[in-house]
Each structure stands twice: as C-alpha cells, then as structure tokens.
Design a protein around this motif. Structure first.
Motif, PDB file in Angstrom:
ATOM      1  N   LEU A   1       0.817  -1.214   0.000  1.00 48.91           N
ATOM      2  CA  LEU A   1       0.000   0.000   0.000  1.00 48.91           C
ATOM      3  C   LEU A   1       0.855   1.271   0.000  1.00 48.91           C
ATOM      4  O   LEU A   1       0.475   2.282  -0.593  1.00 48.91           O
ATOM      5  N   ARG A   2       1.994   1.216   0.675  1.00 46.90           N
ATOM      6  CA  ARG A   2       2.876   2.381   0.720  1.00 46.90           C
ATOM      7  C   ARG A   2       3.991   2.301  -0.331  1.00 46.90           C
ATOM      8  O   ARG A   2       4.912   3.109  -0.320  1.00 46.90           O
ATOM      9  N   LEU A   3       3.913   1.308  -1.195  1.00 45.45           N
ATOM     10  CA  LEU A   3       4.745   1.200  -2.400  1.00 45.45           C
ATOM     11  C   LEU A   3       6.218   0.925  -2.137  1.00 45.45           C
ATOM     12  O   LEU A   3       7.063   1.174  -3.003  1.00 45.45           O
ATOM     13  N   ALA A   4       6.553   0.356  -0.972  1.00 42.24           N
ATOM     14  CA  ALA A   4       7.948  -0.022  -0.747  1.00 42.24           C
ATOM     15  C   ALA A   4       8.412  -1.059  -1.758  1.00 42.24           C
ATOM     16  O   ALA A   4       9.600  -1.130  -2.092  1.00 42.24           O
ATOM     17  N   CYS A   5       7.487  -1.855  -2.273  1.00 41.71           N
ATOM     18  CA  CYS A   5       7.828  -2.892  -3.244  1.00 41.71           C
ATOM     19  C   CYS A   5       8.507  -2.322  -4.486  1.00 41.71           C
ATOM     20  O   CYS A   5       9.290  -3.019  -5.156  1.00 41.71           O
ATOM     21  N   LEU A   6       8.239  -1.059  -4.807  1.00 41.53           N
ATOM     22  CA  LEU A   6       8.823  -0.450  -6.000  1.00 41.53           C
ATOM     23  C   LEU A   6      10.254   0.026  -5.774  1.00 41.53           C
ATOM     24  O   LEU A   6      10.932   0.410  -6.729  1.00 41.53           O
ATOM     25  N   ASP A   7      10.706  -0.001  -4.514  1.00 39.80           N
ATOM     26  CA  ASP A   7      12.076   0.390  -4.204  1.00 39.80           C
ATOM     27  C   ASP A   7      13.012  -0.817  -4.114  1.00 39.80           C
ATOM     28  O   ASP A   7      14.081  -0.731  -3.508  1.00 39.80           O
ATOM     29  N   GLY A   8      12.616  -1.917  -4.717  1.00 43.97           N
ATOM     30  CA  GLY A   8      13.486  -3.084  -4.770  1.00 43.97           C
ATOM     31  C   GLY A   8      13.727  -3.703  -3.402  1.00 43.97           C
ATOM     32  O   GLY A   8      12.868  -3.664  -2.521  1.00 43.97           O
ATOM     33  N   TRP A   9      14.929  -4.277  -3.239  1.00 38.76           N
ATOM     34  CA  TRP A   9      15.230  -4.959  -1.983  1.00 38.76           C
ATOM     35  C   TRP A   9      15.317  -3.989  -0.813  1.00 38.76           C
ATOM     36  O   TRP A   9      15.037  -4.364   0.330  1.00 38.76           O
ATOM     37  N   ARG A  10      15.674  -2.743  -1.076  1.00 33.41           N
ATOM     38  CA  ARG A  10      15.670  -1.759   0.015  1.00 33.41           C
ATOM     39  C   ARG A  10      14.249  -1.551   0.522  1.00 33.41           C
ATOM     40  O   ARG A  10      14.033  -1.355   1.719  1.00 33.41           O
ATOM     41  N   GLY A  11      13.287  -1.602  -0.368  1.00 33.11           N
ATOM     42  CA  GLY A  11      11.893  -1.502   0.044  1.00 33.11           C
ATOM     43  C   GLY A  11      11.468  -2.687   0.881  1.00 33.11           C
ATOM     44  O   GLY A  11      10.703  -2.538   1.848  1.00 33.11           O
ATOM     45  N   PHE A  12      11.957  -3.884   0.518  1.00 32.38           N
ATOM     46  CA  PHE A  12      11.660  -5.069   1.333  1.00 32.38           C
ATOM     47  C   PHE A  12      12.218  -4.901   2.741  1.00 32.38           C
ATOM     48  O   PHE A  12      11.547  -5.212   3.730  1.00 32.38           O
ATOM     49  N   VAL A  13      13.448  -4.391   2.837  1.00 32.80           N
ATOM     50  CA  VAL A  13      14.068  -4.187   4.152  1.00 32.80           C
ATOM     51  C   VAL A  13      13.259  -3.201   4.981  1.00 32.80           C
ATOM     52  O   VAL A  13      13.026  -3.412   6.177  1.00 32.80           O
ATOM     53  N   VAL A  14      12.803  -2.121   4.356  1.00 36.29           N
ATOM     54  CA  VAL A  14      12.002  -1.115   5.067  1.00 36.29           C
ATOM     55  C   VAL A  14      10.720  -1.733   5.610  1.00 36.29           C
ATOM     56  O   VAL A  14      10.346  -1.536   6.773  1.00 36.29           O
ATOM     57  N   ALA A  15      10.013  -2.491   4.775  1.00 38.85           N
ATOM     58  CA  ALA A  15       8.740  -3.085   5.193  1.00 38.85           C
ATOM     59  C   ALA A  15       8.955  -4.130   6.280  1.00 38.85           C
ATOM     60  O   ALA A  15       8.179  -4.206   7.248  1.00 38.85           O
ATOM     61  N   GLU A  16       9.998  -4.947   6.137  1.00 38.34           N
ATOM     62  CA  GLU A  16      10.264  -5.980   7.144  1.00 38.34           C
ATOM     63  C   GLU A  16      10.642  -5.345   8.473  1.00 38.34           C
ATOM     64  O   GLU A  16      10.203  -5.794   9.535  1.00 38.34           O
ATOM     65  N   THR A  17      11.436  -4.281   8.420  1.00 34.55           N
ATOM     66  CA  THR A  17      11.840  -3.594   9.652  1.00 34.55           C
ATOM     67  C   THR A  17      10.629  -2.979  10.354  1.00 34.55           C
ATOM     68  O   THR A  17      10.501  -3.065  11.580  1.00 34.55           O
ATOM     69  N   ALA A  18       9.737  -2.364   9.593  1.00 32.11           N
ATOM     70  CA  ALA A  18       8.535  -1.770  10.179  1.00 32.11           C
ATOM     71  C   ALA A  18       7.649  -2.833  10.820  1.00 32.11           C
ATOM     72  O   ALA A  18       7.107  -2.631  11.919  1.00 32.11           O
ATOM     73  N   ALA A  19       7.504  -3.974  10.159  1.00 30.08           N
ATOM     74  CA  ALA A  19       6.669  -5.047  10.702  1.00 30.08           C
ATOM     75  C   ALA A  19       7.288  -5.639  11.965  1.00 30.08           C
ATOM     76  O   ALA A  19       6.579  -5.905  12.950  1.00 30.08           O
ATOM     77  N   SER A  20       8.593  -5.838  11.952  1.00 33.03           N
ATOM     78  CA  SER A  20       9.273  -6.389  13.127  1.00 33.03           C
ATOM     79  C   SER A  20       9.165  -5.439  14.318  1.00 33.03           C
ATOM     80  O   SER A  20       8.969  -5.872  15.460  1.00 33.03           O
ATOM     81  N   TYR A  21       9.296  -4.152  14.058  1.00 39.21           N
ATOM     82  CA  TYR A  21       9.176  -3.150  15.113  1.00 39.21           C
ATOM     83  C   TYR A  21       7.778  -3.168  15.727  1.00 39.21           C
ATOM     84  O   TYR A  21       7.613  -3.108  16.957  1.00 39.21           O
TER      85      TYR A  21
END
Length: 271
Positions: free
Chosen positions: A219-239
């Motif tokens: 929804l926040r389009l991190a997927c379009l930032d490649g693997w850095r976007g994956f890291v951002v989303a995973e970090t937010a979920a873990s937090y």
C-alpha cells in the motif's frame, strides 16, 4: 547571506558525524542552538565551530527535551531539525523567500516535506519517505511539542501552511545502527504505554506482522524500491511486533523494566 529572525534548534547526543552538515544547511538562521544531553564525542566542539550556541541539558525524552529547547531560543520563530536532517538548497531558497511573509502572518506552524536517504540512496517510491509532511517550523507562542518519550509531534490549534521543497533525512548509516534505534524507540514507546496503562491486546499479535508488512510493502509502495523496500517493510513489521511483545513483558514481569534500563545504559543505547 542576510539572516532572518529565526532560531534553528537541534537536540543532540553523539552526533559528531552529522551536526556540521545540519547547521550549515540553514545559513539564514540568525541563531543556532544545540541542546546536548551529554555527548562523549566531538559534537559540542563541532557545533560551536559551526556557529551554534550549545546548551547542556540532561535527557528528558524527545517531547520534553524539545519543549525545553524551545525555551532556550531567542526568536519566536523556530526551525527544529534532527542532527541527521538537513535542508536542501531548494528548500533553503523557498524558506528565504517565504519566511518574511509567514512570520508576519498569524499562522502557527509550517509543514515541511521530508525525503529519506536509506542504505546510501534516496528512496524513490516508498510513500512515507517521499515527502512525509512534518511540522518543523513554528511560532513558539502558538505551538508545543507533545510530552511523550518518543514519536513526538507538534501540537497547535490554528492555521498552518505546507512548503513545497523537501529536506533530507539520512536514515541510519547502517542496519545495525537502525536496529539499535528501533530497540531504544520501542523501549521508550512501551514506557509511555505503561504509564497510560494501555490495554493489552494479545489477540493482535499474530496479525500485526503480516498486516504491517502488507501495508508498507504494497500500500505504501515499498515494493517499488526493490530490496531496500523489502528491508524497510520488514523492519517496520518487526518493530510493530516487538513493541507489543516488550509491552507484554513489562506488564507480566515488572522487574524487567530495571534490568532492561541498566542494559540499555550499559551499552550506550539509552541515556
């Protein structure tokens, strides 16, 4: 360059790598104030060398520390930045052009847009990193920071404006530094929850991670930032999950508050 009656204020703790860039990015500020809470590196000396007046003050938590910082400013209009943030030339030019009229008006605050640099490069699609609106320029008599330990925001009841150009945020030079920050922020947030006796909702636990990851990644389009976007989303979920686990521990094992506080201080994570 002509100055304007604005105070740039920055709260610091061991920000020797960032503070010069932050201070130098605001050449029009007639006053620059750094509120330092006990840095053991060269933060204070560098800040003074770059034109700041340094005030030493014990750490109170983000909201209370910012409110104290406001009392140390000579001018009514204040620009609040973190040490790892800095104005872009475009925003600097916009502020120089618009500030005289803004300061003569009855507005309470101005929203600035923050762009994030993560893993050494700007995020291009992730929405919270692509111009997140943050109230950072304000009149000291018309606005006040929320008295919370972390995730503070500026509170005001009146008119505001939003500027077009963005300022930059160097979001943690490395993943270990980001994880340390997450650990500290989670602890502070949970202490706020504990003081307010926030209800425990353990049934949320299994759903928090997938829902948070889905929100940030898709929804926040991190997927379009490649693997850095994956890291951002995973970090937010873990937090999001860790905060709830830690709060549960605080409630069921109060002794963990003291032992955790000692550990965070011992490792330089808290102060």
């Amino acid at each position: 360059m002509p100055t304007l009656p604005v105070t740039l204020v920055v709260i610091t703790y061991n920000e020797a790598n960032n503070i010069a860039r932050c201070l130098d990015s605001v050449p029009f500020a007639a006053e620059k104030v750094v509120i330092d809470s006990g840095s053991t590196d060269d933060t204070v000396a560098i800040a003074q060398a770059h034109g700041a007046r340094v005030v030493h003050h014990a750490w109170l938590g983000f909201g209370p520390q910012r409110n104290f910082a406001t009392t140390q400013c000579s001018h009514e209009w204040i620009l609040a930045l973190d040490a790892d943030e800095y104005l872009t030339p475009a925003l600097c030019a916009e502020l120089e052009q618009r500030l005289p009229a803004l300061m003569a008006s009855n507005i309470c605050a101005a929203y600035l847009r923050r762009a994030t640099i993560f893993m050494g490069a700007p995020m291009r699609w992730y929405l919270p990193a692509m111009g997140e609106k943050m109230a950072r320029l304000f009149h000291s008599g018309r606005a006040r920071w929320a008295d919370v330990r972390v995730h503070e925001s500026l509170r005001f009841n009146g008119p505001s404006v939003t500027l077009k150009a963005a300022f930059n945020h160097e979001n943690n030079p490395s993943l270990p530094e980001k994880q340390v920050k997450i650990l500290r922020y989670a602890e502070l947030k949970c202490r706020d929850w504990l003081e307010k006796n926030k209800p425990l909702r353990l049934w949320e636990m299994p759903f928090v991670y997938p829902l948070t990851f889905f929100k940030d990644y898709f929804l926040r389009l991190a997927c379009l930032d490649g693997w850095r976007g994956f890291v951002v989303a995973e970090t937010a979920a873990s937090y999001a999950v860790y905060k709830r686990m830690r709060y549960y521990e605080m409630k069921c094992n109060p002794a963990s508050l003291e032992s955790a506080a000692d550990a965070l201080l011992r490792h330089g994570i808290d102060r």
